[in-house]
Design a protein around this motif. Structure first.
Motif, PDB file in Angstrom:
ATOM      1  N   HIS A 283     -45.713   0.838  -4.601  1.00  0.00           N
ATOM      2  CA  HIS A 283     -44.543   1.489  -5.199  1.00  0.00           C
ATOM      3  C   HIS A 283     -44.879   2.956  -5.413  1.00  0.00           C
ATOM      4  O   HIS A 283     -45.969   3.281  -5.897  1.00  0.00           O
ATOM      5  N   HIS A 284     -43.955   3.834  -5.077  1.00  0.00           N
ATOM      6  CA  HIS A 284     -44.110   5.266  -5.357  1.00  0.00           C
ATOM      7  C   HIS A 284     -42.918   5.676  -6.213  1.00  0.00           C
ATOM      8  O   HIS A 284     -41.776   5.642  -5.768  1.00  0.00           O
ATOM      9  N   LEU A 285     -43.185   6.057  -7.460  1.00  0.00           N
ATOM     10  CA  LEU A 285     -42.116   6.338  -8.412  1.00  0.00           C
ATOM     11  C   LEU A 285     -41.513   7.730  -8.243  1.00  0.00           C
ATOM     12  O   LEU A 285     -40.425   7.993  -8.757  1.00  0.00           O
ATOM     13  N   GLY A 286     -42.207   8.635  -7.551  1.00  0.00           N
ATOM     14  CA  GLY A 286     -41.649   9.949  -7.217  1.00  0.00           C
ATOM     15  C   GLY A 286     -41.272  10.803  -8.413  1.00  0.00           C
ATOM     16  O   GLY A 286     -40.267  11.522  -8.385  1.00  0.00           O
ATOM     17  N   VAL A 287     -42.077  10.788  -9.461  1.00  0.00           N
ATOM     18  CA  VAL A 287     -41.725  11.491 -10.698  1.00  0.00           C
ATOM     19  C   VAL A 287     -41.763  13.013 -10.532  1.00  0.00           C
ATOM     20  O   VAL A 287     -40.872  13.719 -10.979  1.00  0.00           O
ATOM     21  N   GLY A 288     -42.806  13.551  -9.915  1.00  0.00           N
ATOM     22  CA  GLY A 288     -42.892  14.995  -9.705  1.00  0.00           C
ATOM     23  C   GLY A 288     -43.196  15.766 -10.970  1.00  0.00           C
ATOM     24  O   GLY A 288     -43.627  15.219 -11.981  1.00  0.00           O
ATOM     25  N   SER A 289     -42.962  17.071 -10.914  1.00  0.00           N
ATOM     26  CA  SER A 289     -43.317  17.949 -12.024  1.00  0.00           C
ATOM     27  C   SER A 289     -42.230  17.954 -13.085  1.00  0.00           C
ATOM     28  O   SER A 289     -41.157  17.374 -12.917  1.00  0.00           O
ATOM     29  N   GLY A 290     -42.506  18.660 -14.178  1.00  0.00           N
ATOM     30  CA  GLY A 290     -41.574  18.756 -15.288  1.00  0.00           C
ATOM     31  C   GLY A 290     -42.342  18.940 -16.577  1.00  0.00           C
ATOM     32  O   GLY A 290     -43.578  18.968 -16.589  1.00  0.00           O
ATOM     33  N   SER A 291     -41.638  19.075 -17.679  1.00  0.00           N
ATOM     34  CA  SER A 291     -42.308  19.188 -18.974  1.00  0.00           C
ATOM     35  C   SER A 291     -42.986  17.856 -19.299  1.00  0.00           C
ATOM     36  O   SER A 291     -42.748  16.838 -18.640  1.00  0.00           O
ATOM     37  N   HIS A 292     -43.810  17.878 -20.330  1.00  0.00           N
ATOM     38  CA  HIS A 292     -44.491  16.640 -20.720  1.00  0.00           C
ATOM     39  C   HIS A 292     -43.475  15.547 -21.060  1.00  0.00           C
ATOM     40  O   HIS A 292     -43.632  14.390 -20.660  1.00  0.00           O
ATOM     41  N   ALA A 293     -42.445  15.911 -21.792  1.00  0.00           N
ATOM     42  CA  ALA A 293     -41.436  14.914 -22.162  1.00  0.00           C
ATOM     43  C   ALA A 293     -40.690  14.405 -20.935  1.00  0.00           C
ATOM     44  O   ALA A 293     -40.416  13.201 -20.817  1.00  0.00           O
ATOM     45  N   GLU A 294     -40.353  15.315 -20.023  1.00  0.00           N
ATOM     46  CA  GLU A 294     -39.627  14.901 -18.813  1.00  0.00           C
ATOM     47  C   GLU A 294     -40.465  13.943 -17.981  1.00  0.00           C
ATOM     48  O   GLU A 294     -39.972  12.894 -17.534  1.00  0.00           O
ATOM     49  N   GLN A 295     -41.739  14.301 -17.756  1.00  0.00           N
ATOM     50  CA  GLN A 295     -42.595  13.421 -16.966  1.00  0.00           C
ATOM     51  C   GLN A 295     -42.769  12.066 -17.636  1.00  0.00           C
ATOM     52  O   GLN A 295     -42.626  11.010 -16.999  1.00  0.00           O
ATOM     53  N   THR A 296     -43.066  12.081 -18.927  1.00  0.00           N
ATOM     54  CA  THR A 296     -43.301  10.836 -19.647  1.00  0.00           C
ATOM     55  C   THR A 296     -42.063   9.946 -19.625  1.00  0.00           C
ATOM     56  O   THR A 296     -42.145   8.735 -19.362  1.00  0.00           O
ATOM     57  N   GLY A 297     -40.909  10.542 -19.886  1.00  0.00           N
ATOM     58  CA  GLY A 297     -39.669   9.763 -19.886  1.00  0.00           C
ATOM     59  C   GLY A 297     -39.334   9.189 -18.532  1.00  0.00           C
ATOM     60  O   GLY A 297     -38.945   8.014 -18.414  1.00  0.00           O
ATOM     61  N   ARG A 298     -39.495  10.002 -17.474  1.00  0.00           N
ATOM     62  CA  ARG A 298     -39.160   9.526 -16.127  1.00  0.00           C
ATOM     63  C   ARG A 298     -40.094   8.400 -15.697  1.00  0.00           C
ATOM     64  O   ARG A 298     -39.672   7.441 -15.041  1.00  0.00           O
ATOM     65  N   VAL A 299     -41.392   8.522 -16.054  1.00  0.00           N
ATOM     66  CA  VAL A 299     -42.334   7.458 -15.697  1.00  0.00           C
ATOM     67  C   VAL A 299     -41.983   6.175 -16.434  1.00  0.00           C
ATOM     68  O   VAL A 299     -41.993   5.079 -15.845  1.00  0.00           O
ATOM     69  N   MET A 300     -41.654   6.262 -17.714  1.00  0.00           N
ATOM     70  CA  MET A 300     -41.299   5.057 -18.481  1.00  0.00           C
ATOM     71  C   MET A 300     -40.099   4.346 -17.859  1.00  0.00           C
ATOM     72  O   MET A 300     -40.113   3.123 -17.678  1.00  0.00           O
ATOM     73  N   ILE A 301     -39.082   5.105 -17.514  1.00  0.00           N
ATOM     74  CA  ILE A 301     -37.871   4.513 -16.942  1.00  0.00           C
ATOM     75  C   ILE A 301     -38.182   3.862 -15.593  1.00  0.00           C
ATOM     76  O   ILE A 301     -37.785   2.720 -15.325  1.00  0.00           O
ATOM     77  N   ALA A 302     -38.917   4.596 -14.744  1.00  0.00           N
ATOM     78  CA  ALA A 302     -39.187   4.092 -13.398  1.00  0.00           C
ATOM     79  C   ALA A 302     -40.134   2.893 -13.428  1.00  0.00           C
ATOM     80  O   ALA A 302     -39.928   1.896 -12.724  1.00  0.00           O
ATOM     81  N   TYR A 303     -41.198   2.971 -14.250  1.00  0.00           N
ATOM     82  CA  TYR A 303     -42.140   1.856 -14.264  1.00  0.00           C
ATOM     83  C   TYR A 303     -41.529   0.617 -14.907  1.00  0.00           C
ATOM     84  O   TYR A 303     -41.800  -0.510 -14.476  1.00  0.00           O
ATOM     85  N   GLU A 304     -40.716   0.797 -15.922  1.00  0.00           N
ATOM     86  CA  GLU A 304     -40.079  -0.361 -16.551  1.00  0.00           C
ATOM     87  C   GLU A 304     -39.290  -1.173 -15.529  1.00  0.00           C
ATOM     88  O   GLU A 304     -39.328  -2.410 -15.537  1.00  0.00           O
ATOM     89  N   LYS A 305     -38.590  -0.490 -14.632  1.00  0.00           N
ATOM     90  CA  LYS A 305     -37.809  -1.195 -13.605  1.00  0.00           C
ATOM     91  C   LYS A 305     -38.723  -2.026 -12.701  1.00  0.00           C
ATOM     92  O   LYS A 305     -38.404  -3.172 -12.366  1.00  0.00           O
ATOM     93  N   VAL A 306     -39.857  -1.441 -12.312  1.00  0.00           N
ATOM     94  CA  VAL A 306     -40.799  -2.172 -11.453  1.00  0.00           C
ATOM     95  C   VAL A 306     -41.372  -3.372 -12.197  1.00  0.00           C
ATOM     96  O   VAL A 306     -41.437  -4.491 -11.660  1.00  0.00           O
ATOM     97  N   ALA A 307     -41.779  -3.174 -13.456  1.00  0.00           N
ATOM     98  CA  ALA A 307     -42.403  -4.249 -14.221  1.00  0.00           C
ATOM     99  C   ALA A 307     -41.417  -5.377 -14.516  1.00  0.00           C
ATOM    100  O   ALA A 307     -41.808  -6.554 -14.561  1.00  0.00           O
ATOM    101  N   MET A 308     -40.152  -5.053 -14.705  1.00  0.00           N
ATOM    102  CA  MET A 308     -39.158  -6.089 -14.963  1.00  0.00           C
ATOM    103  C   MET A 308     -38.824  -6.872 -13.693  1.00  0.00           C
ATOM    104  O   MET A 308     -38.624  -8.081 -13.733  1.00  0.00           O
ATOM    105  N   ALA A 309     -38.794  -6.176 -12.562  1.00  0.00           N
ATOM    106  CA  ALA A 309     -38.460  -6.848 -11.300  1.00  0.00           C
ATOM    107  C   ALA A 309     -39.633  -7.656 -10.764  1.00  0.00           C
ATOM    108  O   ALA A 309     -39.444  -8.661 -10.072  1.00  0.00           O
ATOM    109  N   GLU A 310     -40.849  -7.225 -11.087  1.00  0.00           N
ATOM    110  CA  GLU A 310     -42.063  -7.831 -10.508  1.00  0.00           C
ATOM    111  C   GLU A 310     -43.103  -7.917 -11.611  1.00  0.00           C
ATOM    112  O   GLU A 310     -44.085  -7.181 -11.620  1.00  0.00           O
ATOM    113  N   ARG A 311     -42.858  -8.779 -12.559  1.00  0.00           N
ATOM    114  CA  ARG A 311     -43.666  -8.795 -13.781  1.00  0.00           C
ATOM    115  C   ARG A 311     -45.135  -9.071 -13.462  1.00  0.00           C
ATOM    116  O   ARG A 311     -45.481 -10.097 -12.869  1.00  0.00           O
ATOM    117  N   PRO A 312     -46.015  -8.159 -13.887  1.00  0.00           N
ATOM    118  CA  PRO A 312     -47.440  -8.376 -13.623  1.00  0.00           C
ATOM    119  C   PRO A 312     -48.071  -9.273 -14.682  1.00  0.00           C
ATOM    120  O   PRO A 312     -47.548  -9.425 -15.796  1.00  0.00           O
TER     121      PRO A 312
END
Length: 373
Positions: free
Chosen positions: A64-93
């Motif tokens: 999986h490549h979440l494609g978060v890219g650059s941004g402020s600390h809050a932007e990066q952190t928020g985008r990663v949380m949203i994107a990873y949550e979707k992966v973890a819910m669809a394919e629970r590890p």
């Protein structure tokens, strides 16, 4: 009854993460009881900092490549949380393993904790005691939330215990960066990055700078550049320039000053080429955390341009020394004047950390299964 292998999500986000993830991915892939899933958040998206390093470390394309890219600390952190949550819910590890101290580490840990996914933090317990460092905040958040804390050194154990972390959550496994080096040591030894750049083996220094406290303040950056110019008169310097640092140097005209003085400003190098450069250097000048560890492992003097370090063992048992713009030249002279001698490496910095990680994970999984039964 056939038992399915445990699905393990491995998070890779930035250059230092790739080296920490690689030995784990190889060890997990070779074990029949684990099924690793490699997830690249895209926090570092420069090809030299991502794709080429994956190739050097023989990592496959991420699952999986979440494609978060650059941004402020809050932007990066928020985008990663949203994107990873979707992966973890669809394919629970069955387990999530995060490494290091970047924004993606804290973000994925927080998302997993809210979903009830057991999480392991590799390189847990490191502390600089400086909350002005974004990485320090990521370490604190991650270690509070993670279920299992894999530490590299005794000081990390002590930090966690002092913060009230139960001892049963802590396992000292050693330093995974040494595993990465040993994984590709023959390729590093065969690479001739000094020759490619036209410098003599043992006759140059390596510079890396990227921390906001050093490169984002124009006055501080100017002081450091002045110090590097003085160091260049003592030892030819090679400076692989981080993309953000390159922008700051250009904005102040410092790139021209450095080039005119003979400093080699190079592109960021993939892991094998970069370690070929470090391995053959007389000294390293850096503000990186991981390079403090690698130089300690290799016995190379490391002058760390920081007021503090979350890796004190690289000072007490290693080759790192904290310096600033005013003390750099004296420290460089001292380092170059001392004969290179064999140093005792810190305990468990031996290239076998990934194996200890798998052993601990198996013990914890069997204990969890017994508890459930």
């Amino acid at each position: 009854m056939t038992i399915s292998p445990a699905r393990i999500h491995l998070i890779a986000a930035a250059r230092p993460n790739f080296m920490k993830v690689a030995p784990l991915w190889h060890a997990l892939s070779a074990a029949p009881d684990f099924a690793p899933v490699l997830i690249h958040t895209g926090q570092h998206y420069d090809a030299n900092m991502s794709d080429a390093i994956f190739a050097d470390l023989r990592l496959p394309a991420p699952d999986h490549h979440l494609g978060v890219g650059s941004g402020s600390h809050a932007e990066q952190t928020g985008r990663v949380m949203i994107a990873y949550e979707k992966v973890a819910m669809a394919e629970r590890p069955d387990w999530l393993i995060v490494v290091g101290d970047v924004n993606s580490t804290a973000a994925c840990t927080l998302a997993a904790a809210k979903l009830g996914v057991p999480t392991v933090h590799l390189e847990a317990g490191l502390r600089s005691r400086d909350r002005a460092m974004p990485e320090e905040l990521n370490r604190l958040v991650t270690d509070v939330l993670a279920d299992v804390l894999w530490t590299p050194s005794p000081d990390a154990d002590d930090n966690l215990l002092a913060e009230g972390i139960p001892a049963e959550r802590i396992t000292r496994v050693g330093n995974i960066m040494m595993d990465s080096f040993e994984l590709v040591r023959p390729a590093i030894a065969a690479a001739d990055e000094p020759g490619r750049l036209g410098v003599a083996v043992g006759g140059y220094g390596v510079v890396t700078l990227h921390r906001p406290s050093n490169v984002d303040d124009p006055a501080q950056l100017a002081r450091l550049v002045d110090a590097l110019l003085a160091a260049q008169r003592r030892l030819p310097l090679v400076f692989p320039v981080h993309p953000r640092t390159a922008q700051r140097l250009a904005a102040g005209g410092h790139d021209v000053r450095l080039r005119d003085a003979g400093v080699i400003l190079a592109e960021p190098a993939p892991y094998i080429r970069f370690m070929s450069l470090v391995m053959n250097a007389a000294a390293v000048i850096t503000d990186s955390g991981g390079i403090q560890e690698e130089t300690t492992y290799l016995g190379i003097p490391c002058l760390t341009l920081r007021e503090n370090t979350e890796r004190p063992i690289t000072i007490s048992e290693g080759t790192s020394r904290l310096v600033n713009a005013g003390t750099l030249i004296a420290a460089l002279e001292t380092a170059l004047g001392q004969p290179r001698s064999e140093r005792k490496r810190p305990d468990l910095w031996d290239g076998c950390t990934a194996a200890r990680c798998l052993d601990d994970l198996r013990i914890r999984m069997s204990g969890k299964a017994r508890a459930a039964a």
